[in-house]
Scaffold this motif. Structure first.
Motif, short mmCIF file in Angstrom:
data_model
loop_
_atom_site.label_atom_id
_atom_site.label_comp_id
_atom_site.label_asym_id
_atom_site.label_seq_id
_atom_site.Cartn_x
_atom_site.Cartn_y
_atom_site.Cartn_z
N MET A 18 0.81 -1.31 0.08
CA MET A 18 0.10 0.12 -0.04
C MET A 18 1.01 1.32 0.04
O MET A 18 0.48 2.28 -0.29
N GLY A 19 2.14 1.17 0.13
CA GLY A 19 2.92 2.33 0.39
C GLY A 19 3.87 2.23 -0.81
O GLY A 19 4.07 1.41 -1.74
N PRO A 20 4.77 3.46 -0.99
CA PRO A 20 5.50 3.52 -2.26
C PRO A 20 6.56 2.64 -2.01
O PRO A 20 7.07 2.10 -0.86
N GLU A 21 7.25 2.15 -3.27
CA GLU A 21 8.48 1.57 -3.14
C GLU A 21 9.71 2.38 -3.33
O GLU A 21 9.82 3.19 -4.28
N SER A 60 7.56 -14.58 -15.89
CA SER A 60 6.38 -14.26 -14.81
C SER A 60 7.12 -13.93 -13.44
O SER A 60 7.99 -14.93 -12.86
N PRO A 61 7.45 -12.93 -12.95
CA PRO A 61 8.12 -12.39 -11.85
C PRO A 61 7.51 -12.81 -10.58
O PRO A 61 6.41 -12.73 -10.45
N ALA A 62 8.52 -13.11 -9.79
CA ALA A 62 8.05 -13.30 -8.01
C ALA A 62 8.95 -12.33 -7.27
O ALA A 62 9.70 -12.88 -6.54
N PHE A 63 8.73 -11.09 -7.62
CA PHE A 63 9.48 -10.17 -7.04
C PHE A 63 8.85 -9.56 -5.95
O PHE A 63 7.83 -10.10 -5.69
N ALA A 64 9.42 -8.54 -5.11
CA ALA A 64 8.69 -7.86 -3.74
C ALA A 64 7.29 -7.48 -4.05
O ALA A 64 6.38 -7.86 -3.44
N ALA A 65 6.95 -7.19 -5.48
CA ALA A 65 5.72 -6.43 -5.62
C ALA A 65 4.78 -7.54 -5.95
O ALA A 65 3.56 -7.58 -5.78
N GLN A 66 5.12 -8.83 -6.39
CA GLN A 66 4.26 -9.96 -6.59
C GLN A 66 4.24 -10.87 -5.21
O GLN A 66 3.48 -11.80 -5.13
N TYR A 83 10.26 -1.89 -0.03
CA TYR A 83 8.71 -1.61 0.35
C TYR A 83 9.17 -1.32 1.80
O TYR A 83 10.03 -1.69 2.38
N SER A 84 8.38 -0.59 2.50
CA SER A 84 8.32 -0.46 4.04
C SER A 84 7.66 -1.68 4.52
O SER A 84 6.89 -2.63 3.54
N CYS A 85 7.72 -2.13 5.98
CA CYS A 85 7.45 -3.33 6.42
C CYS A 85 5.87 -3.24 6.67
O CYS A 85 5.52 -2.22 7.31
#
Length: 209
Positions: free
Chosen positions: A29-32, A70-76, A37-39
């Motif tokens: 929900m916060g910015p990267e 197909s990424p599994a990065f922090a956003a996913q 990202y924040s915790c």
């Protein structure tokens, strides 16, 4: 004299353990930022944050490159935030290619699990390292270096790429040159291509100018 020392050490151990943060699940929900990202509030963390199921199905390879990443990065995959790692699935249909690209934020390790992939990278000294990989083979690409993957056989190839960052970044050379608004005259000067070639590539890759 010994008792105060033992007591102090015991208190230090307790304090250090209390300060340990086991994880930093991404708060999407916060910015990267550059550090990720924040915790997320630990009270709101669930097991779902540490599980990713997006690799169960193949990626859609019906596109200009006949390939899907197909990424599994922090956003996913919020659970990898702050852990210094991530993963992606690569599907290459026959004739598929992941064009020359770079990950400015991470080194990459590629594991082939199906089919054949011709792949390689170019060092900063312009030395070329190319290899045909089959099921079970692994190749590493050092951080920031240009590399590519091409389907090397007649059937779909599948591989998994792990990265040394939860957000490795991506820049595809073709799109960087021909998929934006950089004036054609400048592209021609910097690539030694003529106007017709540059305009053709811009039309294919969505660029203008």
């Amino acid at each position: 004299m010994l008792k105060p020392i033992v007591l102090s050490f015991f208190l230090l151990v307790i304090t250090c353990n209390a300060a340990v943060q086991d994880f930093c699940v991404a708060d999407l929900m916060g910015p990267e930022g550059p550090a990720g990202y924040s915790c997320k509030n630990p009270a709101n963390v669930t097991v779902a944050d540490f599980v990713f199921t997006g690799f169960r199905a193949a990626g859609n390879t019906t596109n200009i490159i006949n390939a899907a990443v197909s990424p599994a990065f922090a956003a996913q995959f919020p659970g990898v935030n702050g852990l210094g790692l991530s993963i992606a699935r690569l599907d290459l249909a026959p004739g598929g290619v992941v064009p020359m690209h770079t990950h400015p934020g991470a080194s990459e390790l590629l594991l082939v699990v199906q089919g054949t992939i011709v792949t390689g990278f170019i060092s900063s000294a312009n030395n070329v390292y190319v290899k045909k990989l089959v099921k079970g083979d692994v190749m590493v690409y050092p951080q920031g270096l240009l590399h590519f993957q091409i389907n090397g056989g007649g059937r779909t190839a599948v591989a998994f790429a792990s990265f040394s960052s939860p957000n490795p970044g991506l820049q595809i050379t073709d799109f960087a040159l021909f998929g934006n608004t950089l004036p054609s005259a400048l592209v021609e000067k910097t690539t030694f291509l003529d106007d017709a070639q540059v305009k053709k590539l811009k039309a294919v890759l969505g660029g203008s100018g």
